[in-house]
Scaffold this motif. Structure first.
Motif, PDB file in Angstrom:
ATOM      1  N   PRO A  70     -13.768 -10.982 -13.258  1.00 28.17           N
ATOM      2  CA  PRO A  70     -13.956 -11.359 -14.663  1.00 28.17           C
ATOM      3  C   PRO A  70     -15.426 -11.465 -15.064  1.00 28.17           C
ATOM      4  O   PRO A  70     -15.764 -11.327 -16.237  1.00 28.17           O
TER       5      PRO A  70
ATOM      6  N   ARG B 214      -9.577  -9.997 -25.716  1.00 27.50           N
ATOM      7  CA  ARG B 214      -8.311 -10.072 -24.981  1.00 27.50           C
ATOM      8  C   ARG B 214      -7.211  -9.283 -25.695  1.00 27.50           C
ATOM      9  O   ARG B 214      -7.218  -9.148 -26.912  1.00 27.50           O
ATOM     10  N   GLU B 215      -6.283  -8.812 -24.924  1.00 32.90           N
ATOM     11  CA  GLU B 215      -5.062  -8.205 -25.465  1.00 32.90           C
ATOM     12  C   GLU B 215      -4.222  -9.320 -26.103  1.00 32.90           C
ATOM     13  O   GLU B 215      -4.085 -10.397 -25.534  1.00 32.90           O
TER      14      GLU B 215
ATOM     15  N   CYS C  24     -11.300 -13.331 -30.546  1.00 30.17           N
ATOM     16  CA  CYS C  24     -10.202 -12.524 -31.099  1.00 30.17           C
ATOM     17  C   CYS C  24     -10.483 -12.052 -32.526  1.00 30.17           C
ATOM     18  O   CYS C  24      -9.944 -11.034 -32.966  1.00 30.17           O
TER      19      CYS C  24
ATOM     20  N   VAL D 121     -16.187 -11.864 -22.912  1.00 29.41           N
ATOM     21  CA  VAL D 121     -14.964 -11.871 -23.720  1.00 29.41           C
ATOM     22  C   VAL D 121     -15.317 -12.136 -25.188  1.00 29.41           C
ATOM     23  O   VAL D 121     -15.858 -13.177 -25.537  1.00 29.41           O
TER      24      VAL D 121
ATOM     25  N   PHE E 298      -7.081  -7.044 -21.394  1.00 25.34           N
ATOM     26  CA  PHE E 298      -8.016  -6.696 -22.466  1.00 25.34           C
ATOM     27  C   PHE E 298      -7.445  -5.648 -23.411  1.00 25.34           C
ATOM     28  O   PHE E 298      -6.522  -4.915 -23.062  1.00 25.34           O
TER      29      PHE E 298
ATOM     30  N   PRO F 125      -3.733 -16.831 -23.093  1.00 28.62           N
ATOM     31  CA  PRO F 125      -4.922 -17.666 -23.209  1.00 28.62           C
ATOM     32  C   PRO F 125      -4.501 -19.076 -23.631  1.00 28.62           C
ATOM     33  O   PRO F 125      -3.366 -19.252 -24.040  1.00 28.62           O
TER      34      PRO F 125
ATOM     35  N   THR G 205      -8.692  -3.970 -17.710  1.00 24.60           N
ATOM     36  CA  THR G 205      -7.794  -5.100 -17.478  1.00 24.60           C
ATOM     37  C   THR G 205      -7.638  -5.384 -15.989  1.00 24.60           C
ATOM     38  O   THR G 205      -7.768  -6.528 -15.542  1.00 24.60           O
TER      39      THR G 205
ATOM     40  N   TYR H 139       0.294 -15.383 -27.153  1.00 24.89           N
ATOM     41  CA  TYR H 139      -0.663 -14.288 -27.011  1.00 24.89           C
ATOM     42  C   TYR H 139      -1.240 -13.876 -28.364  1.00 24.89           C
ATOM     43  O   TYR H 139      -2.395 -13.493 -28.461  1.00 24.89           O
TER      44      TYR H 139
ATOM     45  N   LEU I 249      -4.905 -14.992 -17.927  1.00 16.75           N
ATOM     46  CA  LEU I 249      -5.627 -13.716 -17.975  1.00 16.75           C
ATOM     47  C   LEU I 249      -4.696 -12.670 -18.586  1.00 16.75           C
ATOM     48  O   LEU I 249      -3.986 -11.961 -17.876  1.00 16.75           O
ATOM     49  N   PRO I 250      -4.680 -12.584 -19.932  1.00 20.63           N
ATOM     50  CA  PRO I 250      -3.723 -11.687 -20.595  1.00 20.63           C
ATOM     51  C   PRO I 250      -4.107 -10.213 -20.556  1.00 20.63           C
ATOM     52  O   PRO I 250      -3.340  -9.365 -21.017  1.00 20.63           O
TER      53      PRO I 250
END
Length: 227
Positions: A176, A89-90, A184, A181, A122, A115, A169, A206, A119-120
């Motif tokens: 999705p 995720r971004e 992080c 995913v 990618f 998150p 994104t 975020y 849905l932030p």
């Protein structure tokens, strides 16, 4: 160990017809620059790499590895059926910003939300491309068609400048299931630009990342911590 070098000009020549339609939506410049195509390499990698190459990890240069990159290959085994790309995720509210108009028209949406439930979007600094799955996915290949790209950019009022990352994104908002995913810790982005540009109130939602970092990503020229 075998090293194969690919000519950038040759790759761009093959890429351009596939990604030309995308470039006007997801490039920094106005219009479609031939050389910009290389920023969309990951999107169409399955179309230009030899068939015998079935999986590729594509990474940015501004990374620091805290673990063996071979461990990242194991993530391919965790792809659900139908998933074609592994991506983290971004970690900034950049897409909260980009999708502002869609969010205003759809106040209940998860699009652009942080998150774990939102849905932030990618970040394409670390990418697992299952080329075999990308070649076989009817859905993914349909989404590369100019008419589909146009349809989605209109639906989401989307105008970006981050190349492949914007495409993934936007597609991820709609489908999705095409994405695995990554945690992080596999792409621990360090850039804090959006904290100082209007989003300090939500920034940490975020930016937070629990766990031992495996790959640091010094995006927007952010210094990476010394060992």
């Amino acid at each position: 160990c075998q090293v194969i070098v690919h000519d950038v000009n040759e790759l761009t020549e093959k890429l351009f017809p596939i990604v030309e339609a995308m470039q006007k939506h997801f490039s920094a410049g106005s219009g479609t620059y031939y050389s910009d195509s290389i920023f969309f390499l990951s999107v169409a990698m399955h179309r230009i790499m030899p068939k015998e190459i079935t999986r590729i990890i594509q990474v940015d240069l501004d990374l620091k590895y805290k673990t063996n990159i071979r461990d990242l290959f194991d993530e391919f085994d965790n792809f659900a059926e139908g998933a074609v790309i592994g991506i983290a995720r971004e970690m900034q509210p950049v897409y909260r910003h980009t999708f502002w108009q869609y969010r205003r028209e759809n106040p209940q949406t998860k699009v652009g939300e942080p998150p774990p439930d939102g849905l932030p979007g990618f970040n394409s600094g670390v990418l697992l491309l299952n080329l075999e799955a990308m070649r076989q996915s009817k859905l993914y290949n349909q989404l590369l068609e100019p008419t589909m790209v146009q349809k989605l950019t209109e639906k989401y009022h989307f105008k970006g400048h981050l190349g492949d990352q914007d495409f993934f994104t936007m597609v991820g908002m709609e489908h999705p299931e095409l994405f695995h995913v990554l945690d992080c810790t596999w792409n621990r982005q360090l850039c804090t630009w959006w904290r100082d540009h209007g989003y300090s109130d939500v920034f940490d939602q975020y930016f937070q990342c629990e766990g031992e970092v495996r790959i640091y990503h010094g995006n927007c020229n952010t210094p990476i911590p010394e060992d």
